[in-house]
Design an enzyme around this catalytic site. Structure first.
Site, PDB file in Angstrom:
ATOM      1  N   VAL A 139       0.853  -1.193   0.000  1.00 29.91           N
ATOM      2  CA  VAL A 139       0.000   0.000   0.000  1.00 29.91           C
ATOM      3  C   VAL A 139       0.889   1.244   0.000  1.00 29.91           C
ATOM      4  O   VAL A 139       1.702   1.423   0.900  1.00 29.91           O
ATOM      5  CB  VAL A 139      -0.943   0.031   1.228  1.00 29.91           C
ATOM      6  N   GLY A 184       5.572   4.779 -18.206  1.00 32.87           N
ATOM      7  CA  GLY A 184       5.751   3.529 -17.468  1.00 32.87           C
ATOM      8  C   GLY A 184       4.902   3.457 -16.209  1.00 32.87           C
ATOM      9  O   GLY A 184       5.084   2.579 -15.370  1.00 32.87           O
ATOM     10  N   GLU A 223       0.229   0.117 -17.190  1.00 31.64           N
ATOM     11  CA  GLU A 223       0.581  -1.029 -18.020  1.00 31.64           C
ATOM     12  C   GLU A 223      -0.183  -0.981 -19.335  1.00 31.64           C
ATOM     13  O   GLU A 223      -1.130  -0.206 -19.494  1.00 31.64           O
ATOM     14  CB  GLU A 223       0.264  -2.316 -17.254  1.00 31.64           C
ATOM     15  N   LYS A 229      -5.897  -2.809  -2.277  1.00 33.96           N
ATOM     16  CA  LYS A 229      -5.322  -2.032  -1.175  1.00 33.96           C
ATOM     17  C   LYS A 229      -6.363  -1.770  -0.087  1.00 33.96           C
ATOM     18  O   LYS A 229      -6.047  -1.789   1.106  1.00 33.96           O
ATOM     19  CB  LYS A 229      -4.733  -0.738  -1.720  1.00 33.96           C
ATOM     20  N   GLY A 286       6.360   3.178  -7.966  1.00 30.08           N
ATOM     21  CA  GLY A 286       7.736   3.200  -8.454  1.00 30.08           C
ATOM     22  C   GLY A 286       8.505   2.013  -7.928  1.00 30.08           C
ATOM     23  O   GLY A 286       8.398   1.683  -6.750  1.00 30.08           O
TER      24      GLY A 286
END
Lengths: 233, 233
Positions: free
Chosen positions: B43, B97, B100, B115, B216
């Site tokens: 999360v 990026g 997807e 989440k 990230g």
């Protein structure tokens, strides 16, 4: 606390100044003895800041920190924005039990300075001395300055700043507690009343913000309780 | 993970769905065996949310939670406020990026749903099933709705909500993932781009907010690292 840690006894404290003045020494002693040393409620009371920055961000390198860390000063400045004089805002804070009869520690920045020193010690690993923290109070802020800030789209806040010096040495950390003009876009500008907040920049994460109530006896008790639970676990 | 925990082996995972679907069971098994089970990076990636809400707020009673928990959806909605169409904002997110090639998990709310289920399980102690979470995506939001929100002084956000039902039983928790109109004064309205945030209301503390980058690969690695350090300690 030193004696307890030396005997291998875990320490939980809500007492600011010992941690402000000797936080690095106490944390090192605790690590050496393999026992917990926790002081969650000393900064932002029951809002978990120390555990978030020390344990939650374990493995990162803290780079800088900005915070609004005194609920009383922040309450007074918020009420002044709403039209009160400094004196009337202070009296209201005292009537609400937010400010003590002698408000020096809050309005002159000593309380925020202690919290800056605690964060420097426990998050950045740098022991500061009171003389090493730039400290200016909010007691000389007048309504004209508040109005000027408002008309510029900004707010005056009692701001705590910790920054690593450009030299990059871990031992060099500049610390300031002072009234600062924050543009309304600044995340800390919207932190009003008794809410407190910390913005910590850490590599490689970036900015992490923790915000929540910053004062109150029940909340201080909650901070201690969370530490006791951590020790028990 | 079950096998490891049963053998007394600590578990650290960045894998969302096992924790979403079996978080309560795994956490109970870990407690029973006296070993850590940690999933910080599931999360908000490297921003410490689970440790803050579970350990930092230990001893409190969580009451409700609101959050912006999908960086891709939030980035797309932010770019749409800046004038892009949904398709162009999605393409930009894919080029960066962030999204997807098949963006379903992000834009239809499945990722945020996972989440929500993780937070329900680990913070509220309530195991939700996917069918028990109201889920609506953002893919049908059009520029006219964004403009209407802006002119009302509001923003459309993909919002996660967890609320205890009025019955007050610990087992009853309603969970929603949906586009929501947040007035600009709402603390979550200002959470833009890839920043994510959670507002958790807990008794007796009140509202605690944690904000930071939500995605990230390096940040996910940081979340795992902080868990490994916690296990080692």
């Amino acid at each position: 606390m030193r004696d307890a840690l030396r005997r291998g006894i875990p320490v939980v404290t809500s007492n600011k100044w010992p941690v402000a003045l000797y936080g690095v020494e106490l944390a090192e002693l605790a690590r050496e003895k393999g026992v917990p040393f926790r002081a969650e409620s000393t900064v932002m009371s029951g809002t978990p800041v120390l555990s978030t920055l020390v344990e939650g961000l374990a493995g990162t390198t803290p780079v800088s920190l900005r915070g609004i860390l005194n609920a009383t000063a922040n309450f007074i400045l918020t009420r002044m924005e709403e039209g009160l004089s400094y004196e009337d805002a202070l009296t209201e804070a005292q009537d609400l039990g937010l400010a003590e009869r002698d408000p020096t520690a809050d309005v002159e920045g000593y309380d925020a300075m202690a919290k800056a020193m605690i964060l420097a010690g426990l998050v950045f690993g740098t022991q500061l001395r009171p003389g090493g923290v730039v400290r200016r109070g909010i007691s000389r802020i007048d309504p004209a300055q508040i109005d000027a800030a408002t008309s510029e789209g900004a707010r005056i806040k009692q701001l705590v700043t910790l920054e690593r010096s450009e030299a990059g040495s871990a031992a060099r950390l500049t610390a300031r507690v002072e009234p600062a003009l924050l543009p309304n876009e600044d995340r800390l500008a919207g932190v009003s009343g008794v809410v407190n907040a910390v913005v910590c920049r850490a590599e490689p994460v970036g900015e992490v913000i923790v915000m929540g109530p910053g004062a109150g006896p029940e909340l201080a008790g909650q901070g201690v309780l969370s530490d006791l639970i951590a020790v028990a676990r």
